[in-house]
Scaffold this active site. Sequence first.
Site, short mmCIF file in Angstrom:
data_model
loop_
_atom_site.label_atom_id
_atom_site.label_comp_id
_atom_site.label_asym_id
_atom_site.label_seq_id
_atom_site.Cartn_x
_atom_site.Cartn_y
_atom_site.Cartn_z
N TYR A 25 33.89 15.94 38.88
CA TYR A 25 33.39 14.89 39.77
C TYR A 25 34.53 14.06 40.36
O TYR A 25 34.52 13.72 41.54
CB TYR A 25 32.41 13.98 39.01
CG TYR A 25 31.17 14.70 38.52
CD1 TYR A 25 30.51 15.61 39.35
CD2 TYR A 25 30.65 14.48 37.25
CE1 TYR A 25 29.39 16.28 38.91
CE2 TYR A 25 29.51 15.14 36.82
CZ TYR A 25 28.89 16.05 37.64
OH TYR A 25 27.77 16.71 37.20
N GLU A 81 24.99 10.31 36.49
CA GLU A 81 25.37 9.94 35.13
C GLU A 81 25.87 11.18 34.42
O GLU A 81 25.35 12.28 34.65
CB GLU A 81 24.17 9.43 34.32
CG GLU A 81 23.75 8.03 34.62
CD GLU A 81 22.48 8.03 35.45
OE1 GLU A 81 21.75 9.03 35.41
OE2 GLU A 81 22.22 7.04 36.15
N VAL A 106 26.36 25.74 35.52
CA VAL A 106 26.85 27.08 35.87
C VAL A 106 26.70 27.94 34.61
O VAL A 106 26.96 27.46 33.48
CB VAL A 106 28.33 27.00 36.33
CG1 VAL A 106 28.95 28.38 36.45
CG2 VAL A 106 28.41 26.25 37.67
C1 COA Z 1 30.47 21.17 34.51
C2 COA Z 1 30.25 22.60 35.07
C3 COA Z 1 29.07 22.59 36.03
C4 COA Z 1 31.53 23.01 35.82
O1 COA Z 1 31.27 24.27 36.43
P1 COA Z 1 32.45 25.34 36.61
O2 COA Z 1 31.94 26.40 37.51
O3 COA Z 1 32.97 25.75 35.30
O4 COA Z 1 33.54 24.44 37.34
P2 COA Z 1 34.66 24.94 38.37
O5 COA Z 1 35.19 26.26 37.95
O6 COA Z 1 34.14 24.78 39.74
O7 COA Z 1 35.77 23.85 38.05
C5 COA Z 1 36.10 22.88 39.01
C6 COA Z 1 37.02 21.87 38.32
O8 COA Z 1 36.32 21.18 37.28
C7 COA Z 1 37.23 20.95 36.19
N1 COA Z 1 36.79 21.76 35.05
C8 COA Z 1 35.77 22.64 35.01
N2 COA Z 1 35.68 23.17 33.75
C9 COA Z 1 36.65 22.59 33.02
C10 COA Z 1 37.05 22.71 31.66
N3 COA Z 1 36.43 23.55 30.81
N4 COA Z 1 38.08 21.96 31.22
C11 COA Z 1 38.72 21.11 32.06
N5 COA Z 1 38.39 20.96 33.38
C12 COA Z 1 37.36 21.68 33.83
C13 COA Z 1 38.58 21.41 36.66
O9 COA Z 1 39.19 20.35 37.37
C14 COA Z 1 38.20 22.51 37.62
O10 COA Z 1 39.19 22.79 38.59
P3 COA Z 1 40.34 23.86 38.23
O11 COA Z 1 39.68 25.07 37.63
O12 COA Z 1 40.98 24.12 39.57
O13 COA Z 1 41.24 23.15 37.25
C15 COA Z 1 30.05 23.64 33.93
O14 COA Z 1 31.10 23.50 32.99
C16 COA Z 1 28.71 23.50 33.23
O15 COA Z 1 27.70 24.07 33.66
N6 COA Z 1 28.71 22.74 32.11
C17 COA Z 1 27.48 22.53 31.34
C18 COA Z 1 26.50 21.68 32.09
C19 COA Z 1 27.09 20.32 32.47
O16 COA Z 1 27.85 19.71 31.72
N7 COA Z 1 26.71 19.87 33.66
C20 COA Z 1 27.12 18.58 34.19
C21 COA Z 1 26.14 17.57 33.76
S1 COA Z 1 26.63 15.93 34.30
#
Ligand code: COA
Length: 158
Positions: free
Chosen positions: A122, A110, A78
Amino acid sequence: MTLSSLLPMEIAAMRFIDLPQVAALEAAAQVFPWREEHFTDSLHAGDRGWVLWRGAQCLGFVLSMHAADEAHLLNLAVAPAVQRQGLGAKLLRHVLRDAAAVGIRRMYLETRASNQRAQTLYSAFGFQEIGLRKAYYPNGNGREDALVFCASLDNWKE
Ligand SMILES: CC(C)(COP(=O)(O)OP(=O)(O)OC[C@H]1O[C@@H](n2cnc3c(N)ncnc32)[C@H](O)[C@@H]1OP(=O)(O)O)[C@@H](O)C(=O)NCCC(=O)NCCS
């Protein structure tokens, strides 16, 4: 509030012409990003990609690979400016539903052992840690373990 933030969001199948924007988002979101060629190869191989759009702005994407009744989540990101607004969850929900709809029973993935936010996301979707791959990913000055997760898709069938 900007005008573009009033546009509706939609998820559409990833196309080759989307890949420059997808790769730019990936470079901004990941420490060790896939290059555009990786995405091109993935689409050529028949992997299923989805892009979350608001108008012409790419907000996130997800890619999975299907084989028989199993799927592998290959990549999910994202845009940093719109993280923690539920968009990662929206993309994950979409890819799980898409897989369940075509008969996939289990999805594997993974993630870096250090990627706590992805693991929290996840786990909230029913993924359980089932293993570890030692030194699977490069990191700054060595290698990092991968945690392997799996989710049953039985509850995702419509
Ligand atoms: C991982 C990623 C896709 C999450 O996307 P996002 O849009 O921020 O996630 P969401 O807002 O849908 O969050 C859903 C849940 O994930 C968890 N979460 C997401 N970001 C978090 C953070 N910074 N710290 C702790 N929990 C987190 C929480 O449980 C959250 O629910 P909540 O907001 O109700 O507490 C995003 O952080 C990203 O793109 N990271 C870099 C790429 C990456 O790591 N991809 C995964 C590779 S395996």
